[in-house]
Design an enzyme around this catalytic site. Structure first.
Site, PDB file in Angstrom:
ATOM      1  N   LEU A  75       9.367  -1.510  -6.611  1.00 40.19           N
ATOM      2  CA  LEU A  75       9.764  -0.506  -5.636  1.00 40.19           C
ATOM      3  C   LEU A  75      10.521  -1.253  -4.546  1.00 40.19           C
ATOM      4  O   LEU A  75       9.982  -2.201  -3.974  1.00 40.19           O
ATOM      5  CB  LEU A  75       8.550   0.215  -5.046  1.00 40.19           C
ATOM      6  CG  LEU A  75       8.863   1.473  -4.235  1.00 40.19           C
ATOM      7  CD1 LEU A  75       7.714   2.462  -4.305  1.00 40.19           C
ATOM      8  CD2 LEU A  75       9.209   1.181  -2.808  1.00 40.19           C
ATOM      9  N   ALA A  76      11.758  -0.858  -4.306  1.00 39.43           N
ATOM     10  CA  ALA A  76      12.566  -1.556  -3.306  1.00 39.43           C
ATOM     11  C   ALA A  76      13.471  -0.569  -2.581  1.00 39.43           C
ATOM     12  O   ALA A  76      13.995   0.368  -3.179  1.00 39.43           O
ATOM     13  CB  ALA A  76      13.421  -2.633  -3.970  1.00 39.43           C
ATOM     14  N   ILE A  77      13.649  -0.818  -1.295  1.00 31.65           N
ATOM     15  CA  ILE A  77      14.584  -0.071  -0.455  1.00 31.65           C
ATOM     16  C   ILE A  77      15.492  -1.101   0.214  1.00 31.65           C
ATOM     17  O   ILE A  77      15.022  -2.133   0.703  1.00 31.65           O
ATOM     18  CB  ILE A  77      13.839   0.749   0.635  1.00 31.65           C
ATOM     19  CG1 ILE A  77      12.912   1.778   0.010  1.00 31.65           C
ATOM     20  CG2 ILE A  77      14.825   1.392   1.599  1.00 31.65           C
ATOM     21  CD1 ILE A  77      13.601   2.888  -0.754  1.00 31.65           C
ATOM     22  N   GLU A 109       0.840  -4.624  -7.834  1.00 39.83           N
ATOM     23  CA  GLU A 109       0.634  -5.905  -7.173  1.00 39.83           C
ATOM     24  C   GLU A 109       1.581  -5.962  -5.985  1.00 39.83           C
ATOM     25  O   GLU A 109       2.699  -5.445  -6.058  1.00 39.83           O
ATOM     26  CB  GLU A 109       0.944  -7.095  -8.097  1.00 39.83           C
ATOM     27  CG  GLU A 109      -0.068  -7.315  -9.194  1.00 39.83           C
ATOM     28  CD  GLU A 109       0.219  -6.470 -10.433  1.00 39.83           C
ATOM     29  OE1 GLU A 109      -0.681  -6.316 -11.259  1.00 39.83           O
ATOM     30  OE2 GLU A 109       1.352  -5.952 -10.567  1.00 39.83           O
ATOM     31  N   ASN A 114       3.897  -9.434   2.497  1.00 39.63           N
ATOM     32  CA  ASN A 114       4.800  -8.287   2.644  1.00 39.63           C
ATOM     33  C   ASN A 114       4.061  -7.190   3.411  1.00 39.63           C
ATOM     34  O   ASN A 114       3.653  -6.171   2.862  1.00 39.63           O
ATOM     35  CB  ASN A 114       5.268  -7.797   1.273  1.00 39.63           C
ATOM     36  CG  ASN A 114       6.351  -6.754   1.364  1.00 39.63           C
ATOM     37  OD1 ASN A 114       6.600  -6.182   2.420  1.00 39.63           O
ATOM     38  ND2 ASN A 114       6.986  -6.479   0.238  1.00 39.63           N
ATOM     39  N   TYR A 121       1.316   1.050   1.197  1.00 40.01           N
ATOM     40  CA  TYR A 121       0.390   1.322   0.098  1.00 40.01           C
ATOM     41  C   TYR A 121      -0.985   1.738   0.609  1.00 40.01           C
ATOM     42  O   TYR A 121      -1.584   2.695   0.119  1.00 40.01           O
ATOM     43  CB  TYR A 121       0.274   0.119  -0.828  1.00 40.01           C
ATOM     44  CG  TYR A 121       1.592  -0.248  -1.483  1.00 40.01           C
ATOM     45  CD1 TYR A 121       2.481   0.730  -1.948  1.00 40.01           C
ATOM     46  CD2 TYR A 121       1.967  -1.564  -1.633  1.00 40.01           C
ATOM     47  CE1 TYR A 121       3.679   0.400  -2.537  1.00 40.01           C
ATOM     48  CE2 TYR A 121       3.173  -1.907  -2.232  1.00 40.01           C
ATOM     49  CZ  TYR A 121       4.022  -0.925  -2.683  1.00 40.01           C
ATOM     50  OH  TYR A 121       5.209  -1.257  -3.269  1.00 40.01           O
TER      51      TYR A 121
END
Length: 160
Positions: A75-77, A109, A114, A121
């Site tokens: 998952l990345a923005i 994970e 981060n 989460y």
């Protein structure tokens, strides 16, 4: 880049998106996935989604399904688009898809370092269930991963 008003859209990832996805990945992570990994995820039928804003790819996510569970693989923005709720929207899309596809739990994970991701989460309802030693590459060697789980539905123990 300064983001103006935008209408965010989440849609399935397409092969034509891969170069843009790879660009977001490279801006988001020190150790990014390659375009070939994303291509393989599409080929394998994983749940792959992109987040669009102002008609361009600014985020993406990948979900793998297994019997009774799902696993958020990526998952990345784009960092230029952080703090606009886009990561939360992608995560909620994955949770909805996992439930639609029959998962009882969703795992992922995350690097303990981060902090924004850990916060997202936990705020969404993921709980720590373990730790994987030396899971991620890091500048000074390896970094552990926190293993988190989101429970979509409680399942009665066997025999009840």
């Amino acid at each position: 880049m300064v983001a103006r008003a935008f209408l965010p859209v989440i849609r399935p990832m397409r092969p034509a998106d891969l170069a843009l996805v790879e660009g977001v990945e490279a801006r988001a992570y020190d150790y990014p996935w390659s375009i070939n990994i994303f291509r393989d995820c599409l080929r394998m039928g994983y749940e792959c989604w992109v987040q669009l804003a102002t008609e361009r790819v600014v985020g993406h996510c990948v979900l793998a399904m297994g019997p009774g569970e799902a696993h958020v693989l990526n998952l990345a923005i784009d960092p230029d688009w952080h703090n606009r709720g886009l990561g939360r929207a992608l995560l909620e899309r994955l949770l909805t898809r996992a439930e639609e596809l029959g998962a009882e739990s969703v795992f992922l994970e995350v690097r303990p370092s981060n902090a924004p991701a850990v916060h997202l989460y936990r705020a969404t309802g993921f709980r720590r269930v373990g730790r994987r030693r030396d899971y991620y590459p890091a500048e000074d060697g390896r970094e552990d991963a926190l293993v988190l789980r989101y429970t979509l539905r409680e399942v009665a123990p066997a025999g009840r």
